[in-house]
Each structure stands twice: as structure tokens, then as C-alpha cells.
Scaffold this motif. Structure first.
Motif, PDB file in Angstrom:
ATOM      1  N   GLU A 142       0.744  -1.243  -0.212  1.00 25.45           N
ATOM      2  CA  GLU A 142      -0.072  -0.009   0.011  1.00 25.45           C
ATOM      3  C   GLU A 142       0.877   1.282   0.048  1.00 25.45           C
ATOM      4  O   GLU A 142       0.512   2.222  -0.647  1.00 25.45           O
ATOM      5  CB  GLU A 142      -0.833   0.133   1.009  1.00 25.45           C
ATOM      6  CG  GLU A 142      -1.951   0.933   1.253  1.00 25.45           C
ATOM      7  CD  GLU A 142      -2.987   0.651   2.355  1.00 25.45           C
ATOM      8  OE1 GLU A 142      -3.772   1.678   2.689  1.00 25.45           O
ATOM      9  OE2 GLU A 142      -2.825  -0.435   3.123  1.00 25.45           O
ATOM     10  N   PHE A 143       1.977   1.067   0.905  1.00 21.38           N
ATOM     11  CA  PHE A 143       2.839   2.182   0.828  1.00 21.38           C
ATOM     12  C   PHE A 143       4.284   1.945   0.266  1.00 21.38           C
ATOM     13  O   PHE A 143       4.778   1.112   0.352  1.00 21.38           O
ATOM     14  CB  PHE A 143       2.812   2.667   2.482  1.00 21.38           C
ATOM     15  CG  PHE A 143       1.878   3.284   2.983  1.00 21.38           C
ATOM     16  CD1 PHE A 143       0.850   3.908   2.174  1.00 21.38           C
ATOM     17  CD2 PHE A 143       1.683   3.441   4.495  1.00 21.38           C
ATOM     18  CE1 PHE A 143      -0.191   4.438   3.020  1.00 21.38           C
ATOM     19  CE2 PHE A 143       0.617   3.682   5.196  1.00 21.38           C
ATOM     20  CZ  PHE A 143      -0.408   4.246   4.209  1.00 21.38           C
ATOM     21  N   ASN A 144       4.792   3.052  -0.035  1.00 21.61           N
ATOM     22  CA  ASN A 144       6.437   2.956  -0.676  1.00 21.61           C
ATOM     23  C   ASN A 144       7.251   3.969   0.038  1.00 21.61           C
ATOM     24  O   ASN A 144       6.998   5.133  -0.185  1.00 21.61           O
ATOM     25  CB  ASN A 144       6.536   3.236  -2.265  1.00 21.61           C
ATOM     26  CG  ASN A 144       7.883   3.332  -2.674  1.00 21.61           C
ATOM     27  OD1 ASN A 144       8.802   2.500  -2.181  1.00 21.61           O
ATOM     28  ND2 ASN A 144       7.995   3.805  -3.885  1.00 21.61           N
ATOM     29  N   VAL A 145       7.672   3.282   1.210  1.00 19.88           N
ATOM     30  CA  VAL A 145       8.348   4.035   2.256  1.00 19.88           C
ATOM     31  C   VAL A 145       9.742   3.507   2.248  1.00 19.88           C
ATOM     32  O   VAL A 145       9.959   2.234   2.780  1.00 19.88           O
ATOM     33  CB  VAL A 145       7.700   4.384   3.684  1.00 19.88           C
ATOM     34  CG1 VAL A 145       8.470   5.042   4.488  1.00 19.88           C
ATOM     35  CG2 VAL A 145       6.442   5.095   3.149  1.00 19.88           C
ATOM     36  N   LYS A 146      10.747   4.205   2.218  1.00 15.74           N
ATOM     37  CA  LYS A 146      12.043   3.905   2.808  1.00 15.74           C
ATOM     38  C   LYS A 146      12.516   3.811   4.077  1.00 15.74           C
ATOM     39  O   LYS A 146      13.266   3.027   4.558  1.00 15.74           O
ATOM     40  CB  LYS A 146      13.430   4.619   1.880  1.00 15.74           C
ATOM     41  CG  LYS A 146      13.002   4.169   0.362  1.00 15.74           C
ATOM     42  CD  LYS A 146      13.971   5.170  -0.485  1.00 15.74           C
ATOM     43  CE  LYS A 146      14.229   4.730  -1.958  1.00 15.74           C
ATOM     44  NZ  LYS A 146      15.178   5.661  -2.695  1.00 15.74           N
ATOM     45  N   ASN A 147      12.086   4.859   4.840  1.00 14.81           N
ATOM     46  CA  ASN A 147      12.122   4.875   6.390  1.00 14.81           C
ATOM     47  C   ASN A 147      11.144   5.220   7.041  1.00 14.81           C
ATOM     48  O   ASN A 147      10.677   6.316   7.127  1.00 14.81           O
ATOM     49  CB  ASN A 147      13.029   6.027   6.376  1.00 14.81           C
ATOM     50  CG  ASN A 147      13.947   6.187   7.973  1.00 14.81           C
ATOM     51  OD1 ASN A 147      13.174   5.862   8.833  1.00 14.81           O
ATOM     52  ND2 ASN A 147      15.173   6.885   7.990  1.00 14.81           N
ATOM     53  N   PRO A 148      10.495   4.250   7.313  1.00 15.38           N
ATOM     54  CA  PRO A 148       8.992   4.489   8.156  1.00 15.38           C
ATOM     55  C   PRO A 148       9.254   5.193   9.427  1.00 15.38           C
ATOM     56  O   PRO A 148       8.179   5.680   9.838  1.00 15.38           O
ATOM     57  CB  PRO A 148       8.584   2.677   8.326  1.00 15.38           C
ATOM     58  CG  PRO A 148       9.704   2.135   8.056  1.00 15.38           C
ATOM     59  CD  PRO A 148      10.772   2.739   7.238  1.00 15.38           C
ATOM     60  N   GLU A 149      10.421   4.877  10.042  1.00 14.40           N
ATOM     61  CA  GLU A 149      10.573   5.412  11.495  1.00 14.40           C
ATOM     62  C   GLU A 149      10.541   7.074  11.252  1.00 14.40           C
ATOM     63  O   GLU A 149      10.038   7.779  12.104  1.00 14.40           O
ATOM     64  CB  GLU A 149      11.814   5.065  12.060  1.00 14.40           C
ATOM     65  CG  GLU A 149      11.924   3.657  12.633  1.00 14.40           C
ATOM     66  CD  GLU A 149      12.027   2.719  11.521  1.00 14.40           C
ATOM     67  OE1 GLU A 149      12.366   2.975  10.376  1.00 14.40           O
ATOM     68  OE2 GLU A 149      11.798   1.442  11.839  1.00 14.40           O
ATOM     69  N   GLN A 150      11.433   7.498  10.161  1.00  9.93           N
ATOM     70  CA  GLN A 150      11.456   8.955   9.916  1.00  9.93           C
ATOM     71  C   GLN A 150       9.849   9.551   9.495  1.00  9.93           C
ATOM     72  O   GLN A 150       9.621  10.549   9.904  1.00  9.93           O
ATOM     73  CB  GLN A 150      12.171   9.293   8.544  1.00  9.93           C
ATOM     74  CG  GLN A 150      12.776  10.616   8.414  1.00  9.93           C
ATOM     75  CD  GLN A 150      13.650  10.831   7.532  1.00  9.93           C
ATOM     76  OE1 GLN A 150      13.639  10.071   6.145  1.00  9.93           O
ATOM     77  NE2 GLN A 150      14.954  11.484   7.688  1.00  9.93           N
TER      78      GLN A 150
END
Length: 201
Positions: A142-150
Motif C-alpha cells: 500500500e505504501f512505498n516508504v524507505k524509512n518508516p521511522e522517519q
């Protein structure tokens, strides 16, 4: 005959305080009124809490725990990460609306070391559950995220910032009124929509 433990009595005091604070407002409630509701002496209250501010803090900690547990349940059972993030904002809105007379906003402006530590812990907990939801969104495609924490930290901090930037005319002794509250929540939803569109796969 059952003898109440210290923990049971403390819980009874917090429940009585919560009822009073929710109905009349924290600042308009006296320790005498809470003692009268419990049919005990004011000295009994001071055995558990040094003053009303400490009791107010303990009440907020109690309801904050229920608030975080509800949000964490959402983060633990993600079907759609987008819907989960939207529901988090709805949970926040329902919580603040239900407990608006607890003067949460005024307390958030308290810059004491204790309050700053509590706010930091709350922020970290909220960021962690957002990380969990975003990671679920990555896993489902669903999401394209490299750094979920950030991304989670940025989202939570931005939403928190809106609570202070929107009512720019608010005085130190004021809490959010209904109109300002609705405006803050609407802007949080708008911000979330921008975030979601930005991280969609």
C-alpha cells in the motif's frame, strides 16, 4: 469484610476526580468536592496526592493509557494502513472531545521537567504505533516508504504542531474551545491526506 487496598482507594479517588473534572472542569473542581463525593476527609486525598495538580496529572495518565491502548489495538490489527491512520485521527478526536473539560491543552503548555518527560514518552509511544501501521502498509504494498521511522516521526510531530499553531490567539490560561478544536482536527485530517498521498505505492 473486605478492606480496601491502597491501590483500590487510589483508583476510587481517580474515578471520582475524573467524574468531577469531566463534568465541571478541572480548574473549577476542589479537593473538598472530591472528598465529599467519596465521603472521606480531604486529608485522605492528600495521603495519595500532594496537591490537585498531582491528582490532575494522575487522572490524565489513567485516561492516556486507555487512549494509547485503543490506538495500539488499531496498529496491531491493520487491514488497510490508510484506514488505520485515519482511524487514529478519529480516536484522537473522540478522546479530546470526551475529555475536553480536563484542560488537556493548558497542561500540554506546562514546561516543567515532569511534564516534558511525560510528553516525550507519549510522543515516542505515538510514533511507535505509527511506525507499525506504516510498516504494515509497506508489507501489503500500500505504501512505498524507505524509512518508516522517519515518516512516522514527521507525521506525529506535524500533527502535534497543529495543536499549537492553529489557535495563534490563545492565551496561557485558555483551553481549546469547540471551534478551535474542530479546526485543529480538520487540519490534521488534511495533513494526513497529504502524507498518505505522498507515500502511496
Amino acid at each position: 469484610m473486605h478492606t480496601e487496598s491502597k491501590d483500590e482507594m487510589r483508583d476510587k479517588i481517580l474515578e471520582a476526580a475524573l467524574r468531577r473534572f469531566t463534568h465541571y472542569g478541572a480548574s473549577k473542581t476542589t479537593m473538598n468536592e472530591i472528598a465529599d463525593d467519596l465521603r472521606c476527609s480531604k486529608a485522605s486525598l492528600y495521603y495519595y496526592f500532594p496537591d490537585k495538580k498531582a491528582m490532575h496529572m494522575a487522572v490524565l495518565e489513567k485516561i492516556a493509557e486507555a487512549y494509547f491502548q485503543e490506538m495500539e489495538k488499531e496498529a496491531d490489527n491493520v487491514n488497510s494502513a490508510t484506514e488505520a491512520l485515519i482511524r487514529i485521527v478519529d480516536i484522537r478526536k473522540q478522546f479530546i472531545s470526551k475529555f475536553c473539560r480536563l484542560e488537556i491543552f493548558m497542561l500540554l503548555k506546562d514546561a516543567s521537567d515532569l511534564m516534558l518527560q511525560e510528553k516525550k514518552k507519549g510522543m515516542e509511544r505515538e510514533i511507535a504505533l505509527h511506525v507499525k501501521i506504516i510498516k504494515a502498509g509497506i508489507a501489503s504494498g500500500e505504501f512505498n516508504v524507505k524509512n518508516p521511522e522517519q515518516i512516522a516521526e514527521l507525521l506525529v510531530q506535524a500533527c502535534a504542531g497543529l495543536r499549537f499553531s492553529v489557535p495563534d490567539h490563545i492565551r496561557e490560561d485558555m483551553d481549546l474551545d469547540d471551534e478551535m478544536f474542530e479546526l485543529v482536527m480538520e487540519k490534521q485530517k488534511q495533513l494526513l491526506e497529504v502524507f498518505i498521498n505522498g507515500i502511496k505505492a
